[in-house]
Motif scaffolding. Structure first.
Motif, PDB file in Angstrom:
ATOM      1  N   ALA A 203      13.444   6.760 -17.236  1.00 29.57           N
ATOM      2  CA  ALA A 203      12.589   6.827 -15.847  1.00 29.57           C
ATOM      3  C   ALA A 203      11.125   7.320 -16.130  1.00 29.57           C
ATOM      4  O   ALA A 203      10.185   6.611 -15.190  1.00 29.57           O
ATOM      5  CB  ALA A 203      13.414   7.876 -15.163  1.00 29.57           C
ATOM      6  N   GLY A 204      10.873   8.289 -17.063  1.00 28.09           N
ATOM      7  CA  GLY A 204       9.514   8.608 -17.105  1.00 28.09           C
ATOM      8  C   GLY A 204       8.438   7.597 -17.339  1.00 28.09           C
ATOM      9  O   GLY A 204       7.193   7.571 -17.088  1.00 28.09           O
ATOM     10  N   ALA A 205       8.801   6.535 -18.287  1.00 29.50           N
ATOM     11  CA  ALA A 205       8.035   5.442 -18.422  1.00 29.50           C
ATOM     12  C   ALA A 205       7.653   4.665 -17.452  1.00 29.50           C
ATOM     13  O   ALA A 205       6.576   4.421 -17.329  1.00 29.50           O
ATOM     14  CB  ALA A 205       8.679   4.717 -19.595  1.00 29.50           C
ATOM     15  N   TYR A 206       8.609   4.278 -16.512  1.00 31.12           N
ATOM     16  CA  TYR A 206       8.268   3.673 -15.214  1.00 31.12           C
ATOM     17  C   TYR A 206       7.491   4.668 -14.378  1.00 31.12           C
ATOM     18  O   TYR A 206       6.154   4.082 -13.823  1.00 31.12           O
ATOM     19  CB  TYR A 206       9.509   3.403 -14.454  1.00 31.12           C
ATOM     20  N   ALA A 207       7.779   5.887 -14.281  1.00 32.28           N
ATOM     21  CA  ALA A 207       6.674   6.908 -13.557  1.00 32.28           C
ATOM     22  C   ALA A 207       5.260   6.794 -14.103  1.00 32.28           C
ATOM     23  O   ALA A 207       4.360   6.784 -13.608  1.00 32.28           O
ATOM     24  CB  ALA A 207       7.324   8.233 -13.616  1.00 32.28           C
ATOM     25  N   GLY A 208       5.153   6.957 -15.371  1.00 32.72           N
ATOM     26  CA  GLY A 208       3.971   6.808 -16.417  1.00 32.72           C
ATOM     27  C   GLY A 208       3.104   5.383 -15.960  1.00 32.72           C
ATOM     28  O   GLY A 208       2.019   5.642 -15.484  1.00 32.72           O
ATOM     29  N   ARG A 209       3.903   4.175 -15.800  1.00 31.78           N
ATOM     30  CA  ARG A 209       3.418   3.283 -15.559  1.00 31.78           C
ATOM     31  C   ARG A 209       2.937   3.081 -14.272  1.00 31.78           C
ATOM     32  O   ARG A 209       1.923   2.559 -13.772  1.00 31.78           O
ATOM     33  CB  ARG A 209       4.148   1.987 -15.988  1.00 31.78           C
ATOM     34  N   GLY A 210       3.824   3.691 -13.487  1.00 33.10           N
ATOM     35  CA  GLY A 210       3.420   3.576 -11.935  1.00 33.10           C
ATOM     36  C   GLY A 210       2.013   4.513 -11.488  1.00 33.10           C
ATOM     37  O   GLY A 210       1.263   4.055 -10.798  1.00 33.10           O
ATOM     38  N   SER A 211       1.980   5.591 -12.247  1.00 32.56           N
ATOM     39  CA  SER A 211       0.573   6.222 -12.061  1.00 32.56           C
ATOM     40  C   SER A 211      -0.468   5.645 -12.646  1.00 32.56           C
ATOM     41  O   SER A 211      -1.648   5.696 -12.064  1.00 32.56           O
ATOM     42  CB  SER A 211       1.071   7.751 -12.999  1.00 32.56           C
ATOM     43  N   ALA A 212      -0.415   4.813 -13.779  1.00 31.92           N
ATOM     44  CA  ALA A 212      -1.325   3.739 -14.307  1.00 31.92           C
ATOM     45  C   ALA A 212      -1.960   2.993 -13.171  1.00 31.92           C
ATOM     46  O   ALA A 212      -3.001   2.773 -13.241  1.00 31.92           O
ATOM     47  CB  ALA A 212      -1.373   3.535 -15.637  1.00 31.92           C
ATOM     48  N   LYS A 213      -0.802   2.397 -12.669  1.00 31.36           N
ATOM     49  CA  LYS A 213      -1.161   1.383 -11.690  1.00 31.36           C
ATOM     50  C   LYS A 213      -1.812   1.785 -10.329  1.00 31.36           C
ATOM     51  O   LYS A 213      -2.733   1.262  -9.647  1.00 31.36           O
ATOM     52  CB  LYS A 213       0.153   0.609 -11.157  1.00 31.36           C
ATOM     53  N   GLU A 215      -4.067   4.287 -10.454  1.00 29.88           N
ATOM     54  CA  GLU A 215      -5.424   4.371 -10.922  1.00 29.88           C
ATOM     55  C   GLU A 215      -6.217   3.065 -10.996  1.00 29.88           C
ATOM     56  O   GLU A 215      -7.251   2.884 -10.848  1.00 29.88           O
ATOM     57  CB  GLU A 215      -5.378   5.076 -12.284  1.00 29.88           C
ATOM     58  N   LEU A 216      -5.290   1.813 -11.180  1.00 31.90           N
ATOM     59  CA  LEU A 216      -6.020   0.692 -11.478  1.00 31.90           C
ATOM     60  C   LEU A 216      -5.813  -0.044  -9.822  1.00 31.90           C
ATOM     61  O   LEU A 216      -6.173  -1.375  -9.987  1.00 31.90           O
ATOM     62  CB  LEU A 216      -5.142  -0.137 -12.365  1.00 31.90           C
ATOM     63  N   ASN A 217      -5.588   0.596  -9.032  1.00 27.56           N
ATOM     64  CA  ASN A 217      -5.492   0.059  -7.516  1.00 27.56           C
ATOM     65  C   ASN A 217      -4.283  -0.887  -7.208  1.00 27.56           C
ATOM     66  O   ASN A 217      -4.224  -1.745  -6.243  1.00 27.56           O
ATOM     67  CB  ASN A 217      -6.816  -0.403  -7.046  1.00 27.56           C
ATOM     68  N   ASP A 218      -3.144  -0.939  -8.136  1.00 24.89           N
ATOM     69  CA  ASP A 218      -2.208  -1.954  -7.977  1.00 24.89           C
ATOM     70  C   ASP A 218      -0.809  -1.257  -7.359  1.00 24.89           C
ATOM     71  O   ASP A 218      -0.022  -0.614  -7.965  1.00 24.89           O
ATOM     72  CB  ASP A 218      -1.758  -2.446  -9.510  1.00 24.89           C
ATOM     73  N   PHE A 219      -1.241  -0.852  -5.943  1.00 22.99           N
ATOM     74  CA  PHE A 219      -0.422   0.163  -5.296  1.00 22.99           C
ATOM     75  C   PHE A 219       1.191  -0.489  -4.942  1.00 22.99           C
ATOM     76  O   PHE A 219       2.097  -0.030  -5.081  1.00 22.99           O
ATOM     77  CB  PHE A 219      -0.931   0.685  -3.804  1.00 22.99           C
ATOM     78  N   GLN A 220       0.812  -1.873  -4.938  1.00 26.40           N
ATOM     79  CA  GLN A 220       2.254  -2.511  -4.662  1.00 26.40           C
ATOM     80  C   GLN A 220       3.197  -2.399  -5.975  1.00 26.40           C
ATOM     81  O   GLN A 220       4.364  -1.968  -5.982  1.00 26.40           O
ATOM     82  CB  GLN A 220       2.073  -3.991  -4.179  1.00 26.40           C
ATOM     83  N   GLY A 221       2.541  -2.812  -7.049  1.00 23.96           N
ATOM     84  CA  GLY A 221       3.096  -2.679  -8.349  1.00 23.96           C
ATOM     85  C   GLY A 221       3.676  -1.164  -8.893  1.00 23.96           C
ATOM     86  O   GLY A 221       4.638  -0.791  -9.264  1.00 23.96           O
ATOM     87  N   ALA A 222       2.778  -0.063  -8.287  1.00 24.09           N
ATOM     88  CA  ALA A 222       2.995   1.293  -8.420  1.00 24.09           C
ATOM     89  C   ALA A 222       4.389   1.498  -7.618  1.00 24.09           C
ATOM     90  O   ALA A 222       5.371   2.263  -8.431  1.00 24.09           O
ATOM     91  CB  ALA A 222       1.834   2.184  -7.929  1.00 24.09           C
ATOM     92  N   ALA A 223       4.273   1.224  -6.473  1.00 25.45           N
ATOM     93  CA  ALA A 223       5.525   1.389  -5.474  1.00 25.45           C
ATOM     94  C   ALA A 223       6.709   0.967  -6.325  1.00 25.45           C
ATOM     95  O   ALA A 223       7.875   1.606  -6.388  1.00 25.45           O
ATOM     96  CB  ALA A 223       5.445   0.937  -4.254  1.00 25.45           C
ATOM     97  N   ALA A 224       6.692  -0.388  -7.080  1.00 23.34           N
ATOM     98  CA  ALA A 224       7.906  -0.996  -7.439  1.00 23.34           C
ATOM     99  C   ALA A 224       8.129  -0.234  -8.676  1.00 23.34           C
ATOM    100  O   ALA A 224       9.315  -0.033  -8.947  1.00 23.34           O
ATOM    101  CB  ALA A 224       7.485  -2.257  -7.754  1.00 23.34           C
ATOM    102  N   ASP A 225       7.424   0.383  -9.488  1.00 22.57           N
ATOM    103  CA  ASP A 225       7.574   1.330 -10.633  1.00 22.57           C
ATOM    104  C   ASP A 225       8.288   2.325 -10.461  1.00 22.57           C
ATOM    105  O   ASP A 225       9.345   2.891 -10.742  1.00 22.57           O
ATOM    106  CB  ASP A 225       6.542   1.317 -11.454  1.00 22.57           C
TER     107      ASP A 225
END
Length: 454
Positions: A203-213, A215-225
């Motif tokens: 789970a933490g990996a998805y959360a970490g990738r979501g946080s990166a997204k 910061e990269l302004n990929d909010f839709q992708g972040a919500a999915a992660d």
């Protein structure tokens, strides 16, 4: 004869070490030191770390210069979360054999668990000097550097760890976190994606990738992660909070409120969630609700608006917990020969008065017993119990110290002195007393160590 040592620390893993037992085969209760050593190993492999500890202590009592027994006893203590006690045993193992890399690495783990990261780095560095091809030493040192916010050094070590072992999922995960701290969000996203590829249920990996997204302004992708992270770990408040933030960014205000509601259900004092929910309500024109939430966000846990005189500070072992832990200790009062001075009679009468609720009378009687017999260890112990129960913690510590001086193998006295010292803010000294109590066989010490010493 080869005997395998053990390690089961989850934060920083350590490989097995082959230890050869070089001991004179003296008989100890008709059993040899080698047999006790093997018994310790067997119990350790069965996760009976308390039993293993006792077996290694027997070996040490036969041969005080046997490094593997000190090392293995240190591992047993570490697995019982007694890292202070473990460090003392590792110190002795290193003193006897300073050329074993794993001794330094293990001591580094326990120092890391005590948040002494600078000292841990020194140990990992020495371990690397002795065994430069061990990826785990680089990983462990990298994690310690990261804990000290030295993320550049951490990255260098994690890079080296991955060169030596490209399959190390934990190293990719740690490097992904480091890259976020260094604002290298694309690289962070890549590392967390690698973790997900290798370990798709983390789970933490998805959360970490979501946080990166984010910061990269990929909010839709972040919500999915964060949605995937929540599916894997549905009780993690931070995941809902972050998904709420992403939903606010894509103007899904109702969805954001739902996430913040869940955050606050799991973590009622999360002021950031009140802020996010207040923002959402503002956007949905619920200004009354927005004001209530934003007021909470401003006032909750905010030292800038609190009255300093009203702030109370208490350690983890407060008076209530101290009383509870102390009252679980059972006195082993036995009958002794009555001497001419009748100290024993004063002592037992004092115990009876204490049980009857007459603490003052009990103190007078037991103090008389001590005056008549200044070497009365049990009387000091019981007087310490009474003093602690009426709030005289410093007096109690002095009495328990006296009982320990007179009876050095008094585990309950070490235990009580330990919890009182901890409650008075002397955390390290208190935890060392608890470690000694456990080493002497008082197993409740390890429950307290697990809860309050790590």
């Amino acid at each position: 004869m080869k005997n395998y040592t053990f390690m089961n620390l989850r934060l920083l893993s350590i490989p097995f070490l082959i230890a050869i037992l070089f001991l004179p085969l003296f008989s100890f209760g008709q059993r040899s030191a080698a047999e006790y050593f093997e018994e310790g190993n067997t119990k350790a492999r069965a996760s009976d770390f308390a039993g293993a500890l006792q077996a290694y202590s027997v070996v040490i009592s036969i041969n005080a210069d046997h490094a593997p027994s000190f090392f293995n006893r240190g591992l047993a203590k570490a697995n019982l979360k007694d890292h202070r006690g473990a460090i003392l045993d590792y110190d002795r193992a290193i003193e006897i054999n300073p050329k074993e890399a794993l001794y330094y690495q293990s001591r580094g783990v326990s120092k890391s668990m005590q948040e002494d990261y600078r000292a841990a780095i020194q140990d990992y560095t020495r371990g690397i000097e002795l065994n430069p091809d061990d990826s785990k030493s680089y990983y462990n040192r990298g994690v310690s550097y990261a804990k000290l916010d030295n993320h550049r050094s951490a990255m260098a070590d994690l890079d080296k760890a991955l060169v030596l072992d490209p399959s190390d999922v934990a190293a990719y995960y740690a490097r992904g976190n480091c890259k976020q701290h260094l604002h290298e969000y694309a690289g962070s996203l890549s590392d967390f994606s690698k973790v997900i590829e290798m370990s798709p249920k983390r789970a933490g990996a998805y959360a970490g990738r979501g946080s990166a997204k984010i910061e990269l302004n990929d909010f839709q992708g972040a919500a999915a992660d964060f949605t995937r992270a929540i599916e894997l770990s549905p009780n993690e408040a931070a995941y809902y909070d972050k998904r709420g933030f992403a939903k606010n960014k894509i103007e899904d205000y109702k969805g954001a409120i739902s996430d913040y509601d869940k955050t606050l259900q799991l973590e009622p004092e999360n002021y950031q969630a009140y802020y996010g929910r207040g923002f959402s309500k503002n956007k949905l024109n619920d200004q009354k609700g927005a004001i209530l939430d934003l007021t909470k966000a401003i006032e909750l846990k905010n030292t800038y608006v609190a009255d300093p005189k009203k702030i109370q500070y208490a350690g983890p072992i407060n008076k209530t917990i101290l009383d509870e832990l102390r009252n679980q200790v059972k006195e082993h009062v036995k009958i002794d020969d009555l001497t001419t001075e009748r100290a024993e009679a004063y002592f037992i009468r004092g115990i009876s008065k204490s049980k009857s609720g007459d603490s003052r009378g009990a103190l007078l009687d037991i103090s008389t017993a001590v005056e008549l017999n200044p070497t009365y260890a049990d009387a000091y112990f019981s007087r310490g119990l009474i003093k602690s129960s009426i709030g005289d913690q410093m007096g109690a510590v002095l009495d328990f110290s006296s009982s320990i001086k007179l009876k050095t193998n008094f585990p309950e006295a070490f235990y009580l002195r330990g919890i009182i010292k901890h409650s008075l803010g002397e955390v390290n000294e208190g935890c060392l007393d608890l470690s000694k109590s456990g080493e002497l066989g008082y197993m409740p010490s390890y429950k307290v160590i697990s809860t309050y010493c790590n």
